[in-house]
Design a protein around this motif. Structure first.
Motif, PDB file in Angstrom:
ATOM      1  N   ARG A  85       0.692  -1.193  -0.289  1.00  0.00           N
ATOM      2  CA  ARG A  85       0.168  -0.019  -0.162  1.00  0.00           C
ATOM      3  C   ARG A  85       0.962   1.277   0.102  1.00  0.00           C
ATOM      4  NH1 ARG A  85      -4.328  -1.316   5.011  1.00  0.00           N
ATOM      5  NH2 ARG A  85      -4.352  -3.690   4.453  1.00  0.00           N
ATOM      6  N   VAL A  86       1.842   1.233   0.933  1.00  0.00           N
ATOM      7  CA  VAL A  86       2.839   2.276   0.800  1.00  0.00           C
ATOM      8  C   VAL A  86       3.480   2.529  -0.456  1.00  0.00           C
ATOM      9  CG1 VAL A  86       5.046   3.294   1.895  1.00  0.00           C
ATOM     10  CG2 VAL A  86       3.218   2.241   3.264  1.00  0.00           C
ATOM     11  N   GLU A  87       3.857   1.269  -0.996  1.00  0.00           N
ATOM     12  CA  GLU A  87       4.701   1.493  -2.196  1.00  0.00           C
ATOM     13  C   GLU A  87       3.746   2.229  -3.427  1.00  0.00           C
ATOM     14  OE1 GLU A  87       7.959  -1.515  -4.380  1.00  0.00           O
ATOM     15  OE2 GLU A  87       6.093  -2.541  -4.239  1.00  0.00           O
ATOM     16  N   ALA A  88       2.551   1.662  -3.521  1.00  0.00           N
ATOM     17  CA  ALA A  88       1.609   2.368  -4.527  1.00  0.00           C
ATOM     18  C   ALA A  88       1.392   3.755  -4.346  1.00  0.00           C
ATOM     19  CB  ALA A  88       0.422   1.714  -4.172  1.00  0.00           C
ATOM     20  N   VAL A  89       1.786   4.427  -3.165  1.00  0.00           N
ATOM     21  CA  VAL A  89       1.815   5.875  -3.252  1.00  0.00           C
ATOM     22  C   VAL A  89       3.125   6.421  -3.463  1.00  0.00           C
ATOM     23  CG1 VAL A  89       1.320   7.961  -1.711  1.00  0.00           C
ATOM     24  CG2 VAL A  89      -0.127   5.655  -1.877  1.00  0.00           C
ATOM     25  N   VAL A  90       4.328   5.891  -2.896  1.00  0.00           N
ATOM     26  CA  VAL A  90       5.706   6.550  -2.677  1.00  0.00           C
ATOM     27  C   VAL A  90       6.424   5.761  -3.993  1.00  0.00           C
ATOM     28  CG1 VAL A  90       5.463   7.062  -0.400  1.00  0.00           C
ATOM     29  CG2 VAL A  90       6.547   4.894  -1.258  1.00  0.00           C
ATOM     30  N   GLY A  91       6.110   4.853  -4.424  1.00  0.00           N
ATOM     31  CA  GLY A  91       7.069   4.126  -5.446  1.00  0.00           C
ATOM     32  C   GLY A  91       8.341   3.537  -4.870  1.00  0.00           C
ATOM     33  N   HIS A 119      10.634   3.764  -2.942  1.00  0.00           N
ATOM     34  CA  HIS A 119      11.523   4.193  -1.908  1.00  0.00           C
ATOM     35  C   HIS A 119      12.365   3.524  -1.364  1.00  0.00           C
ATOM     36  CE1 HIS A 119      12.413   6.459   1.841  1.00  0.00           C
ATOM     37  NE2 HIS A 119      11.767   7.565   1.284  1.00  0.00           N
ATOM     38  N   PRO A 120      13.512   3.962  -1.193  1.00  0.00           N
ATOM     39  CA  PRO A 120      14.629   2.786  -0.695  1.00  0.00           C
ATOM     40  C   PRO A 120      14.260   2.179   0.931  1.00  0.00           C
ATOM     41  CG  PRO A 120      15.729   4.837  -1.246  1.00  0.00           C
ATOM     42  CD  PRO A 120      14.246   5.178  -1.365  1.00  0.00           C
ATOM     43  N   MET A 121      13.438   2.977   1.733  1.00  0.00           N
ATOM     44  CA  MET A 121      13.471   2.293   3.058  1.00  0.00           C
ATOM     45  C   MET A 121      12.140   1.219   2.860  1.00  0.00           C
ATOM     46  SD  MET A 121      13.169   5.537   5.532  1.00  0.00           S
ATOM     47  CE  MET A 121      12.829   4.501   6.924  1.00  0.00           C
ATOM     48  N   VAL A 122      11.436   1.396   1.834  1.00  0.00           N
ATOM     49  CA  VAL A 122      10.175   0.306   1.592  1.00  0.00           C
ATOM     50  C   VAL A 122      10.755  -0.781   0.818  1.00  0.00           C
ATOM     51  CG1 VAL A 122       7.961   0.124   0.263  1.00  0.00           C
ATOM     52  CG2 VAL A 122       8.590   2.381   1.323  1.00  0.00           C
ATOM     53  N   VAL A 123      11.564  -0.487  -0.130  1.00  0.00           N
ATOM     54  CA  VAL A 123      12.439  -1.643  -0.792  1.00  0.00           C
ATOM     55  C   VAL A 123      12.977  -2.668   0.198  1.00  0.00           C
ATOM     56  CG1 VAL A 123      13.965  -2.403  -2.758  1.00  0.00           C
ATOM     57  CG2 VAL A 123      12.398  -0.438  -2.934  1.00  0.00           C
ATOM     58  N   THR A 124      13.737  -2.030   1.064  1.00  0.00           N
ATOM     59  CA  THR A 124      14.863  -2.720   1.893  1.00  0.00           C
ATOM     60  C   THR A 124      13.971  -3.630   2.895  1.00  0.00           C
ATOM     61  OG1 THR A 124      15.103  -0.715   3.085  1.00  0.00           O
ATOM     62  CG2 THR A 124      16.897  -1.406   1.405  1.00  0.00           C
ATOM     63  N   ALA A 125      12.762  -2.785   3.299  1.00  0.00           N
ATOM     64  CA  ALA A 125      12.199  -3.530   4.321  1.00  0.00           C
ATOM     65  C   ALA A 125      11.248  -4.705   3.910  1.00  0.00           C
ATOM     66  CB  ALA A 125      10.891  -2.611   4.985  1.00  0.00           C
ATOM     67  N   LYS A 126      10.793  -4.470   2.304  1.00  0.00           N
ATOM     68  CA  LYS A 126      10.105  -5.514   1.701  1.00  0.00           C
ATOM     69  C   LYS A 126      11.159  -6.675   1.313  1.00  0.00           C
ATOM     70  CE  LYS A 126       6.769  -5.699  -2.184  1.00  0.00           C
ATOM     71  NZ  LYS A 126       6.285  -4.906  -3.123  1.00  0.00           N
ATOM     72  N   GLY A 127      12.293  -6.459   1.153  1.00  0.00           N
ATOM     73  CA  GLY A 127      13.327  -7.440   0.986  1.00  0.00           C
ATOM     74  C   GLY A 127      13.472  -8.349   2.099  1.00  0.00           C
ATOM     75  N   LYS A 128      13.519  -7.742   3.344  1.00  0.00           N
ATOM     76  CA  LYS A 128      13.776  -8.313   4.496  1.00  0.00           C
ATOM     77  C   LYS A 128      12.628  -9.478   4.974  1.00  0.00           C
ATOM     78  CE  LYS A 128      14.455  -7.328   9.606  1.00  0.00           C
ATOM     79  NZ  LYS A 128      14.653  -6.177  10.519  1.00  0.00           N
ATOM     80  N   TRP A 129      11.509  -8.841   4.656  1.00  0.00           N
ATOM     81  CA  TRP A 129      10.319  -9.610   5.060  1.00  0.00           C
ATOM     82  C   TRP A 129      10.051 -10.707   3.945  1.00  0.00           C
ATOM     83  CZ3 TRP A 129      10.864  -8.511   9.345  1.00  0.00           C
ATOM     84  CH2 TRP A 129      10.898  -7.039  10.040  1.00  0.00           C
ATOM     85  N   LEU A 130      10.291 -10.554   2.857  1.00  0.00           N
ATOM     86  CA  LEU A 130      10.378 -11.620   1.618  1.00  0.00           C
ATOM     87  C   LEU A 130      11.363 -12.599   2.025  1.00  0.00           C
ATOM     88  CD1 LEU A 130       9.909  -9.430  -1.521  1.00  0.00           C
ATOM     89  CD2 LEU A 130       8.255 -11.105  -0.700  1.00  0.00           C
ATOM     90  N   SER A 131      12.422 -12.316   2.436  1.00  0.00           N
ATOM     91  CA  SER A 131      13.749 -12.990   3.016  1.00  0.00           C
ATOM     92  C   SER A 131      13.200 -13.974   4.147  1.00  0.00           C
ATOM     93  CB  SER A 131      14.785 -12.160   3.271  1.00  0.00           C
ATOM     94  OG  SER A 131      15.842 -13.212   3.900  1.00  0.00           O
ATOM     95  N   LYS A 132      12.691 -13.495   5.004  1.00  0.00           N
ATOM     96  CA  LYS A 132      12.189 -14.325   6.115  1.00  0.00           C
ATOM     97  C   LYS A 132      10.991 -15.455   5.775  1.00  0.00           C
ATOM     98  CE  LYS A 132      13.849 -11.756   9.740  1.00  0.00           C
ATOM     99  NZ  LYS A 132      14.481 -12.196  10.750  1.00  0.00           N
ATOM    100  N   LEU A 133      10.254 -15.004   4.772  1.00  0.00           N
ATOM    101  CA  LEU A 133       9.303 -15.870   4.279  1.00  0.00           C
ATOM    102  C   LEU A 133       9.858 -16.986   3.274  1.00  0.00           C
ATOM    103  CD1 LEU A 133       6.168 -13.643   3.754  1.00  0.00           C
ATOM    104  CD2 LEU A 133       6.388 -15.603   5.155  1.00  0.00           C
ATOM    105  N   GLY A 134      11.192 -16.709   2.919  1.00  0.00           N
ATOM    106  CA  GLY A 134      11.784 -17.809   2.001  1.00  0.00           C
ATOM    107  C   GLY A 134      11.164 -17.547   0.684  1.00  0.00           C
ATOM    108  N   ARG A 135      10.763 -16.417   0.370  1.00  0.00           N
ATOM    109  CA  ARG A 135      10.182 -16.125  -1.203  1.00  0.00           C
ATOM    110  C   ARG A 135      11.229 -15.524  -2.301  1.00  0.00           C
ATOM    111  NH1 ARG A 135       4.601 -13.673   1.092  1.00  0.00           N
ATOM    112  NH2 ARG A 135       4.504 -12.537  -0.917  1.00  0.00           N
ATOM    113  N   SER A 136      12.263 -16.397  -2.408  1.00  0.00           N
ATOM    114  CA  SER A 136      13.434 -16.047  -3.282  1.00  0.00           C
ATOM    115  C   SER A 136      12.843 -15.504  -4.589  1.00  0.00           C
ATOM    116  CB  SER A 136      14.054 -17.307  -3.406  1.00  0.00           C
ATOM    117  OG  SER A 136      14.640 -17.427  -2.140  1.00  0.00           O
ATOM    118  N   GLU A 137      11.984 -16.211  -5.285  1.00  0.00           N
ATOM    119  CA  GLU A 137      11.551 -15.793  -6.662  1.00  0.00           C
ATOM    120  C   GLU A 137      11.198 -14.219  -6.605  1.00  0.00           C
ATOM    121  OE1 GLU A 137       8.521 -17.355 -10.219  1.00  0.00           O
ATOM    122  OE2 GLU A 137       9.064 -18.520  -8.603  1.00  0.00           O
ATOM    123  N   GLU A 138      10.353 -13.914  -5.721  1.00  0.00           N
ATOM    124  CA  GLU A 138       9.524 -12.700  -5.528  1.00  0.00           C
ATOM    125  C   GLU A 138      10.727 -11.707  -5.433  1.00  0.00           C
ATOM    126  OE1 GLU A 138       6.012 -12.050  -3.500  1.00  0.00           O
ATOM    127  OE2 GLU A 138       6.035 -14.380  -3.270  1.00  0.00           O
TER     128      GLU A 138
END
Length: 221
Positions: free
Chosen positions: A141-147, A149-168
């Motif tokens: 939801r945040v990304e849909a507004v701000v694009g 953004h470095p903080m959003v992207v790195t946070a997204k990467g962190k949580w995708l990593s925790k879930l093991g979603r390597s492809e995404e």
């Protein structure tokens, strides 16, 4: 930050400037506020942990006792108090307490920058509490507004990593490399991708083990 915001709200329209400072030498009695008046006269207020004490700081600085009868002001002060409570809960790793009431606060905030900030804060709290899917939904939801953004992207990467979603995560990395090429973001995503490879997939018989930040993880031999 919450105390600063509260005092700023109370001094609006008054002859007074409010700014953050470094250590005031009273860390054991935080949060603190230093009033500096004419001719260098100073007064230190400690344990400014409620609106009445913030009002006392303003009275000391301006000689005027602020009124909190205005509904809009009361709403802003309530938001500041909620921020204060969240900050304390985060310090104590009490994630559920920190998240309490945030969804309602986001809904009442409507749209705008403040809403985006609240959504991002809630996403971080969800992630810390092991609610990684919810964190990712909020980040979308945040990304849909701000694009991207470095903080959003790195946070997204962190949580995708925790879930093991390597492809995404890999697709996100490629997209960032092609669009921004920011080295520090790419580096963080590569680290997250490496971490994702070590995550064991969850199943019906063996659910994924989730580590909650600030909590010890015990296993019995």
């Amino acid at each position: 930050e919450a105390v600063l915001l509260e005092i700023e709200e109370l001094t609006k329209g008054l002859q007074c400037s409010v700014e953050g400072s470094g250590c005031l030498g009273a860390c054991s009695q935080a949060p603190s506020a230093l009033v500096v008046r004419k001719y260098g006269r100073e007064a230190l207020h400690t344990r400014v942990d409620n609106v009445e004490k913030s009002m006392a700081v303003v009275h000391e600085a301006t000689g005027h006792m602020p009124s909190v009868e205005d509904p809009a002001l009361r709403q802003r002060l309530a938001a500041a108090r909620q921020m204060r409570a969240r900050q304390q809960a985060r310090k104590e790793s009490k994630w559920n307490l920190a998240m309490a009431g945030m969804s309602e606060q986001i809904e009442s905030a409507g749209s705008g920058q403040h809403t985006i900030e609240l959504q991002f804060e809630l996403a971080q709290l969800c992630g810390s509490a092991g609610q990684w899917e919810q964190a990712l939904e909020l980040l979308d939801r945040v990304e849909a507004v701000v694009g991207r953004h470095p903080m959003v992207v790195t946070a997204k990467g962190k949580w995708l990593s925790k879930l093991g979603r390597s492809e995404e995560l890999g697709a996100l990395l490629v997209d960032v490399e092609n669009s921004t090429g920011a080295r520090h973001i790419v580096s963080e995503l590569k680290k997250s991708l490496k971490d994702a490879a070590s995550v064991m997939p969850s199943g019906d018989e063996q659910p994924q083990l989730r580590h909650i930040e600030g909590y010890a993880l015990w296993t019995l031999a």
